[in-house]
Scaffold this active site. Sequence first.
Site, mmCIF file in Angstrom:
data_model
loop_
_atom_site.group_PDB
_atom_site.id
_atom_site.type_symbol
_atom_site.label_atom_id
_atom_site.label_comp_id
_atom_site.label_asym_id
_atom_site.label_seq_id
_atom_site.Cartn_x
_atom_site.Cartn_y
_atom_site.Cartn_z
ATOM 1 N N GLU A 257 1.123 -1.360 0.046
ATOM 2 C CA GLU A 257 -0.084 0.239 -0.064
ATOM 3 C C GLU A 257 0.785 1.300 -0.053
ATOM 4 O O GLU A 257 1.410 1.510 1.086
ATOM 5 C CB GLU A 257 -1.165 0.209 1.117
ATOM 6 N N CYS A 296 -3.223 8.410 3.847
ATOM 7 C CA CYS A 296 -2.789 7.774 2.792
ATOM 8 C C CYS A 296 -4.061 7.912 1.372
ATOM 9 O O CYS A 296 -4.049 8.266 0.139
ATOM 10 C CB CYS A 296 -2.303 6.036 2.565
HETATM 11 P P1 NAP Z 1 8.401 4.460 4.471
HETATM 12 O O1 NAP Z 1 9.679 5.777 5.067
HETATM 13 O O2 NAP Z 1 8.573 4.579 2.770
HETATM 14 O O3 NAP Z 1 7.994 4.058 6.127
HETATM 15 C C1 NAP Z 1 7.838 2.890 5.603
HETATM 16 C C2 NAP Z 1 8.087 1.857 7.100
HETATM 17 O O4 NAP Z 1 8.633 1.437 6.236
HETATM 18 C C3 NAP Z 1 8.566 1.873 7.780
HETATM 19 O O5 NAP Z 1 8.242 1.288 8.672
HETATM 20 C C4 NAP Z 1 9.542 2.184 7.727
HETATM 21 O O6 NAP Z 1 10.839 2.061 9.341
HETATM 22 C C5 NAP Z 1 10.229 1.000 6.835
HETATM 23 N N1 NAP Z 1 11.002 0.979 6.387
HETATM 24 C C6 NAP Z 1 12.173 1.822 5.745
HETATM 25 N N2 NAP Z 1 13.428 1.001 5.006
HETATM 26 C C7 NAP Z 1 13.018 -0.087 5.012
HETATM 27 C C8 NAP Z 1 13.892 -0.909 4.935
HETATM 28 N N3 NAP Z 1 14.941 -0.940 3.775
HETATM 29 N N4 NAP Z 1 13.023 -2.711 5.066
HETATM 30 C C9 NAP Z 1 12.104 -2.684 6.166
HETATM 31 N N5 NAP Z 1 11.665 -1.304 6.911
HETATM 32 C C10 NAP Z 1 11.286 -0.257 5.789
HETATM 33 O O7 NAP Z 1 7.049 5.797 4.297
HETATM 34 P P2 NAP Z 1 6.953 6.580 5.883
HETATM 35 O O8 NAP Z 1 7.640 7.910 5.348
HETATM 36 O O9 NAP Z 1 6.668 6.230 7.509
HETATM 37 O O10 NAP Z 1 4.987 6.828 5.351
HETATM 38 C C11 NAP Z 1 4.768 8.213 3.831
HETATM 39 C C12 NAP Z 1 4.403 7.631 2.876
HETATM 40 O O11 NAP Z 1 3.397 6.008 3.458
HETATM 41 C C13 NAP Z 1 3.782 7.883 2.330
HETATM 42 O O12 NAP Z 1 3.981 8.563 0.889
HETATM 43 C C14 NAP Z 1 1.995 8.119 2.203
HETATM 44 O O13 NAP Z 1 1.516 8.251 0.815
HETATM 45 C C15 NAP Z 1 2.201 5.813 2.243
HETATM 46 N N6 NAP Z 1 1.147 5.209 2.919
HETATM 47 C C16 NAP Z 1 -0.125 4.860 2.018
HETATM 48 C C17 NAP Z 1 -0.574 4.045 2.903
HETATM 49 C C18 NAP Z 1 -1.455 3.074 2.357
HETATM 50 O O14 NAP Z 1 -1.992 2.309 2.813
HETATM 51 N N7 NAP Z 1 -1.512 2.941 0.657
HETATM 52 C C19 NAP Z 1 -1.159 4.567 4.303
HETATM 53 C C20 NAP Z 1 -0.324 4.825 4.586
HETATM 54 C C21 NAP Z 1 1.182 6.137 3.686
HETATM 55 P P3 NAP Z 1 10.967 3.071 9.692
HETATM 56 O O15 NAP Z 1 10.647 4.351 10.228
HETATM 57 O O16 NAP Z 1 11.929 2.732 11.165
HETATM 58 O O17 NAP Z 1 12.152 3.841 8.626
#
Ligand code: NAP
Length: 674
Positions: A257, A296
Site C-alpha cells: 500500500e 494515504c
Molecule cells: P516509509 O519511509 O516508506 O516507511 C514505511 C515503513 O517502512 C516504516 O516502518 C519504515 O521504518 C520502513 N522501512 C523503511 N526502509 C525500510 C527497509 N529498507 N526495510 C524494511 N523496512 C523499511 O514511509 P513513511 O514516510 O512512514 O510513510 C509515508 C508514506 O506512506 C506516504 O507516501 C504515504 O502515501 C504512504 N502511505 C500509504 C498508505 C496506504 O495505505 N497506501 C497508508 C499510509 C501511508 P522506519 O520508520 O523505521 O524507517
Amino acid sequence: MSALLESYAAGRWFRAAGDGAPLLDAATGEEVARISSRGLDVGAMVRHAREAGGPALRSLTFHERAALLKALAKHLVERKDELYALSVRTGATARDTMVDVDGGFGTLFSYASKGVRELPNDTVFLDGGLERLGKGGTFVGQHLYTSRPGVAVQINAFNFPVWGMLEKLAPAFLAGLPTIVKPASQTAYLTELAVRQIIASGILPEGTLQLVAGGAGALLDELTIQDSVAFTGSAHTAGILRRHPNVLDGGVVLGVEADSLNCSILGPDVRPEDPEFDLFVKGVVTEMTVKAGQKCTAIRRVLVPETVAGQVVEALAARLEKVAVGDPRDPDVRMGPLASLGQRDEVRKAVEALRSSAEVAFSGAAPADGERGAFMAPLVLRARSGAAEPHDVEPFGPVATVLAYDGVESAIALAARGRGSLVASLATHDPEVARSVVLGLAPWHGRVLVLDRDDAKESTGHGSPLPTLVHGGPGRAGGGEELGGVRGVLHHMQRTAVQGSPDQLTAITGRWTTGAARAQSDVHPFRKSLAELRVGDTIASARRTVSLADIDHFAEFTGDTFYAHTDAEAAARNPLFGGIVAHGYLVVSLAAGLFVDPAPGPVLANFGVDALRFLTPVKAGDAIDVTLTVKQITPRGGADYGEVRWDALVTNQDGQTVATYDVLTLVAKTWPGA
Ligand code: NAP
C-alpha cells in the site's frame, strides 16, 4: 534522557544496546522516547512465530479466533485514554486520534463479527460450490482455503500507529497467521503502548504478536515461502522491498500500500447552489486537515469543471481560513502539526515541485513558532492546464491542487494520470454522470465514493478505509489489497482445489457432499441435539401426491394466482410447463410437511433456505418425496445452540429431481428429552 522503546520478541520484552535515536514530540519538539533495534534477534522472532504462535492459532477455529479478537477489542477500549494521551505527541488532534485508535478498535470488532457470521466454526474455509467432474458423480472437486504455516510481517507507515497495526493484525489472526509488526520509527511509541496493552492482557496466544521497535534489520532475510509481508509506506521503500531476494525468488508474498494521488471530482452537473457543491468542498477540506493531510487516502487532486473552478477555490478558502492550526493539546485547534520536522521538509519539497506548474490559490495560517513544532498551513494550489506535477508529486500534508477539466471523459483521463490510486470521490446528483464517471474510474481505483444529498448524512467520507470494503489500489498505489471483510482474511490463506470422491471430500471438508454416504437411522434427526447429530444423518420421507385441489387451494389461500397454476388454457401455451403446475413454494411447503418432526425438540427454528432451485415442474397427480441430510454442523460459541445446514432433495415418482436447497436451522446443543 527518555525511555528506550522495547521490542516484544520471542516471549519477552527486549531492550536494545545503546541509547537509540530520539523521537520528538511533533508540536513541542521535546523528546518522547528513543528507539533502536540493535542486537534484536529477528531470526528467533520468526522461529517463535512459526513454532509457538502459528500452531497455537491454528489449533483454534475461526470462531474461537474471532472471540479472541472481540475480547481484545473490549480490553483495548477500556484502556483507550492512555492511547489518546500519548497520541497527542504524534501531532494528532482528538479527531485524528479517533480515526487511528477508535478506527483500529472498530476494525477488530468488525472482523470479530465477520469471523463468526461469515466463516465456519472450523479451520477450513470452503470456496464456492462443488464441481461435478464426472458423469457418474463419483469424482468431484471443491476449492478450499487453509492456513499457511508461516508468519505475517507488517511494516507500517508513521501516520496510523494503532489502526495500521490492528487493520493488518485482525485478518491475519483470523487466517491463522502469527504477526510480527514493525511500525514506522517516528510514531512507534504509540504502537509500543498498544502492544504492551495487548501482551499484558494475555488474550492472544503467545507468539501470535511480536513487535520490532526500530529498524527491520535482517527480518526479510528470515522469511520463506509460507510467509508474507504487508507493507504500507512510500513507493521508494516499496521498491527496496520488492527487490529483496526472498521476494524476487524466495516465494515471500509482498503486499504493498504505497503513496497515492487520490482525486475528488465535482460532477459537471453540479451548480454552486446545489447541496453537492458544498458537500464536495467540505470533503476536500476534511481530507486536507484530518491528520494534517498525512493520510494515504487524502485528496491531493481536486478536479472541477473549468466554469466553476474559481468558485471552488473561493469556497475552499472560506472554509480553510477558519481552520485553527496549532498544538493539538489546545481544544480550539482543528489541525495539528505534521509528524516531524523531517516530514514537513518533505512536504515543502513536494510543494516546490508542484509550484513549477501551479499557483498558490490559498495559503492559511500556522503558528510562527514553526521551527520547533512541525506546523504547516493548509495550502490550495491551482494548476495550469496540462500540468504534469500534480499527477506525479505527493505532498504528504495539508496540500491539494485544483485542476480544471472539460467534460466527463477529460475528468476520467485526468484521474487516470495518477497511475492508480487508493480512492476517488465524485460529487454528483446525476445518475448518468455517476455511472459513466464511476465505470471510468473503477479500473484505476480500489474504492470510489459517490457523494450526494441522499447519502451525505451517513457517508463515512472520502478518506476512511472501512473494514468491510477493500483498501488498496492498482499501479502507483502499490497494487495491494487489504480489508474487504472476509476477502482480507482469505488473502492470507492458500486456496487449493481438492479432487476426489464425495465420501473423501466429506471427510476432508467436514461438510456433507452430494453423492456421499448417508446414514439412515431409526431416530428422526430432528430428535437429535447438536451433540448427537452427525454430518450425513438422513431422513427419507414418505411420498405425497400433489392434487389439483392442492394447487387451487394454495393459489386461493396465498393469493398467488399466476396463470401457470390457475388457468389451464394459458398454462398449456407456456413453453416450459405445457399445463397447470404446482407453485414452487407449494412444493417447498409440502416438502417441509413431509420431513418435519412436529413435537417440541432440539430443533429450535428454521432461519432460512439457501440455493433454492426448482428443476422439474410438478403437475397435478405427480408424487413427491424429500431426502433431508445433515450437511454441516456449526456450534455457536457462547450460545447453547448452533446452526445445522441440511441438504434437501425433492424428487418425483420417476426419480427426477424436482427441487434442491439447503434448509438452515438452529438446533440446541443438548436436549433433555433426546
Ligand atoms: P516509509 O519511509 O516508506 O516507511 C514505511 C515503513 O517502512 C516504516 O516502518 C519504515 O521504518 C520502513 N522501512 C523503511 N526502509 C525500510 C527497509 N529498507 N526495510 C524494511 N523496512 C523499511 O514511509 P513513511 O514516510 O512512514 O510513510 C509515508 C508514506 O506512506 C506516504 O507516501 C504515504 O502515501 C504512504 N502511505 C500509504 C498508505 C496506504 O495505505 N497506501 C497508508 C499510509 C501511508 P522506519 O520508520 O523505521 O524507517
